[in-house]
Scaffold this motif. Structure first.
Motif, PDB file in Angstrom:
ATOM      1  N   GLU A   1      -0.307  -3.878  12.040  1.00  0.00           N
ATOM      2  CA  GLU A   1      -0.956  -3.261  10.890  1.00  0.00           C
ATOM      3  C   GLU A   1      -0.045  -2.197  10.283  1.00  0.00           C
ATOM      4  O   GLU A   1       0.556  -1.405  10.990  1.00  0.00           O
ATOM      5  CB  GLU A   1      -2.271  -2.631  11.338  1.00  0.00           C
ATOM      6  CG  GLU A   1      -3.186  -2.295  10.201  1.00  0.00           C
ATOM      7  CD  GLU A   1      -4.545  -1.800  10.668  1.00  0.00           C
ATOM      8  OE1 GLU A   1      -5.168  -1.055   9.907  1.00  0.00           O
ATOM      9  OE2 GLU A   1      -4.948  -2.147  11.795  1.00  0.00           O
ATOM     10  N   GLY A   2       0.061  -2.209   8.976  1.00  0.00           N
ATOM     11  CA  GLY A   2       0.858  -1.196   8.293  1.00  0.00           C
ATOM     12  C   GLY A   2       2.318  -1.559   8.124  1.00  0.00           C
ATOM     13  O   GLY A   2       3.084  -0.790   7.541  1.00  0.00           O
TER      14      GLY A   2
ATOM     15  N   GLN B   1       5.641   1.422   8.924  1.00  0.00           N
ATOM     16  CA  GLN B   1       4.827   2.634   8.976  1.00  0.00           C
ATOM     17  C   GLN B   1       5.670   3.774   9.522  1.00  0.00           C
ATOM     18  O   GLN B   1       6.390   3.610  10.508  1.00  0.00           O
ATOM     19  CB  GLN B   1       3.609   2.428   9.874  1.00  0.00           C
ATOM     20  CG  GLN B   1       2.705   3.638   9.902  1.00  0.00           C
ATOM     21  CD  GLN B   1       1.405   3.384  10.661  1.00  0.00           C
ATOM     22  OE1 GLN B   1       1.326   2.516  11.514  1.00  0.00           O
ATOM     23  NE2 GLN B   1       0.398   4.156  10.342  1.00  0.00           N
TER      24      GLN B   1
ATOM     25  N   PHE C   1       1.561  -3.680  -1.144  1.00  0.00           N
ATOM     26  CA  PHE C   1       1.194  -3.709   0.273  1.00  0.00           C
ATOM     27  C   PHE C   1       0.848  -2.298   0.751  1.00  0.00           C
ATOM     28  O   PHE C   1      -0.141  -2.092   1.447  1.00  0.00           O
ATOM     29  CB  PHE C   1       2.335  -4.292   1.119  1.00  0.00           C
ATOM     30  CG  PHE C   1       2.066  -4.207   2.590  1.00  0.00           C
ATOM     31  CD1 PHE C   1       1.327  -5.189   3.229  1.00  0.00           C
ATOM     32  CD2 PHE C   1       2.519  -3.125   3.328  1.00  0.00           C
ATOM     33  CE1 PHE C   1       1.038  -5.097   4.582  1.00  0.00           C
ATOM     34  CE2 PHE C   1       2.238  -3.024   4.686  1.00  0.00           C
ATOM     35  CZ  PHE C   1       1.497  -4.014   5.315  1.00  0.00           C
ATOM     36  N   CYS C   2       1.664  -1.322   0.369  1.00  0.00           N
ATOM     37  CA  CYS C   2       1.439   0.068   0.792  1.00  0.00           C
ATOM     38  C   CYS C   2       0.122   0.618   0.247  1.00  0.00           C
ATOM     39  O   CYS C   2      -0.592   1.336   0.955  1.00  0.00           O
ATOM     40  CB  CYS C   2       2.608   0.950   0.370  1.00  0.00           C
ATOM     41  SG  CYS C   2       4.117   0.601   1.301  1.00  0.00           S
TER      42      CYS C   2
ATOM     43  N   ALA D   1      -2.616  -0.875   2.261  1.00  0.00           N
ATOM     44  CA  ALA D   1      -2.634  -0.272   3.606  1.00  0.00           C
ATOM     45  C   ALA D   1      -3.080   1.196   3.554  1.00  0.00           C
ATOM     46  O   ALA D   1      -3.125   1.865   4.586  1.00  0.00           O
ATOM     47  CB  ALA D   1      -1.246  -0.383   4.249  1.00  0.00           C
ATOM     48  N   ARG D   2      -3.360   1.694   2.351  1.00  0.00           N
ATOM     49  CA  ARG D   2      -3.852   3.055   2.118  1.00  0.00           C
ATOM     50  C   ARG D   2      -2.839   4.148   2.468  1.00  0.00           C
ATOM     51  O   ARG D   2      -3.209   5.243   2.869  1.00  0.00           O
ATOM     52  CB  ARG D   2      -5.174   3.298   2.832  1.00  0.00           C
ATOM     53  CG  ARG D   2      -6.255   2.309   2.442  1.00  0.00           C
ATOM     54  CD  ARG D   2      -7.621   2.942   2.516  1.00  0.00           C
ATOM     55  NE  ARG D   2      -8.711   2.054   2.226  1.00  0.00           N
ATOM     56  CZ  ARG D   2      -9.043   1.579   1.028  1.00  0.00           C
ATOM     57  NH1 ARG D   2      -8.323   1.864  -0.009  1.00  0.00           N
ATOM     58  NH2 ARG D   2     -10.092   0.794   0.862  1.00  0.00           N
ATOM     59  N   TYR D   3      -1.565   3.825   2.302  1.00  0.00           N
ATOM     60  CA  TYR D   3      -0.554   4.867   2.460  1.00  0.00           C
ATOM     61  C   TYR D   3      -0.636   5.798   1.262  1.00  0.00           C
ATOM     62  O   TYR D   3      -0.958   5.375   0.146  1.00  0.00           O
ATOM     63  CB  TYR D   3       0.852   4.265   2.533  1.00  0.00           C
ATOM     64  CG  TYR D   3       1.144   3.560   3.829  1.00  0.00           C
ATOM     65  CD1 TYR D   3       1.031   4.221   5.047  1.00  0.00           C
ATOM     66  CD2 TYR D   3       1.543   2.225   3.843  1.00  0.00           C
ATOM     67  CE1 TYR D   3       1.300   3.572   6.241  1.00  0.00           C
ATOM     68  CE2 TYR D   3       1.819   1.573   5.034  1.00  0.00           C
ATOM     69  CZ  TYR D   3       1.695   2.257   6.226  1.00  0.00           C
ATOM     70  OH  TYR D   3       1.962   1.621   7.399  1.00  0.00           O
TER      71      TYR D   3
END
Length: 156
Positions: free
Chosen positions: A48-49, A69, A102-103, A106-108
């Motif tokens: 994940e991430g 990540q 994607f980021c 992934a909630r970055y």
């Protein structure tokens, strides 16, 4: 032109592209040859991430980008490469957009990329996509530029 997720059968093409660019464009910067991640893309960029994307043309890998990540809220973009014969055709932008999307998913909150002076075209793509240069350090005789994209401010 679409970037897609890496598949294990891309392994040889990815490694060939990255090493050929490193050998041609960075012959004296042996520190960029740390190739443990390119020997195990699936392992390094799984979980994940993390993600790894490629662009193909005529069944050949012509571009790569990885997302790793860094902290709970931030990621690092790595292995951002486009074959010299395919530069200035939008492949870099396509790859970077895929990584940014994607980021976001992934909630970055932040995305970072480190570049050397020789990565002028990559730096131009980063700036076009909203990254700003936050640091410029001299390390072992060459400059490392750190670019950051604040995903909370840059919602587009």
């Amino acid at each position: 032109m679409n970037a897609r997720e890496y598949k294990p059968e891309d392994s040889v093409g990815v490694k060939k592209l990255i090493l050929s660019i490193l050998e041609k464009e960075y012959p004296f910067d042996k520190s960029v040859y740390q190739d443990s991640d390119i020997n195990d893309i699936s392992g390094t960029y799984s979980g994940e991430g993390n993600a790894f994307f490629v662009v193909e043309r005529d069944k050949n890998i012509v571009g790569t980008i990885g997302v790793k990540q860094d902290t709970k809220d931030s990621a690092i973009v790595r292995r951002f490469f486009v074959d010299a014969n395919f530069r200035k055709q939008g492949f870099g932008g396509t790859l970077l957009k895929q990584a940014i999307d994607f980021c976001r998913a992934a909630r970055y909150k932040k995305v970072a990329f480190r570049a050397t002076d020789r990565m002028k075209q990559a730096m131009n793509v980063l700036k076009k996509m909203g990254f700003s240069e936050k640091e410029n350090l001299e390390v072992s005789g060459f400059h490392i530029h750190q670019f950051i994209l604040d995903l909370e401010q840059n919602k587009s």
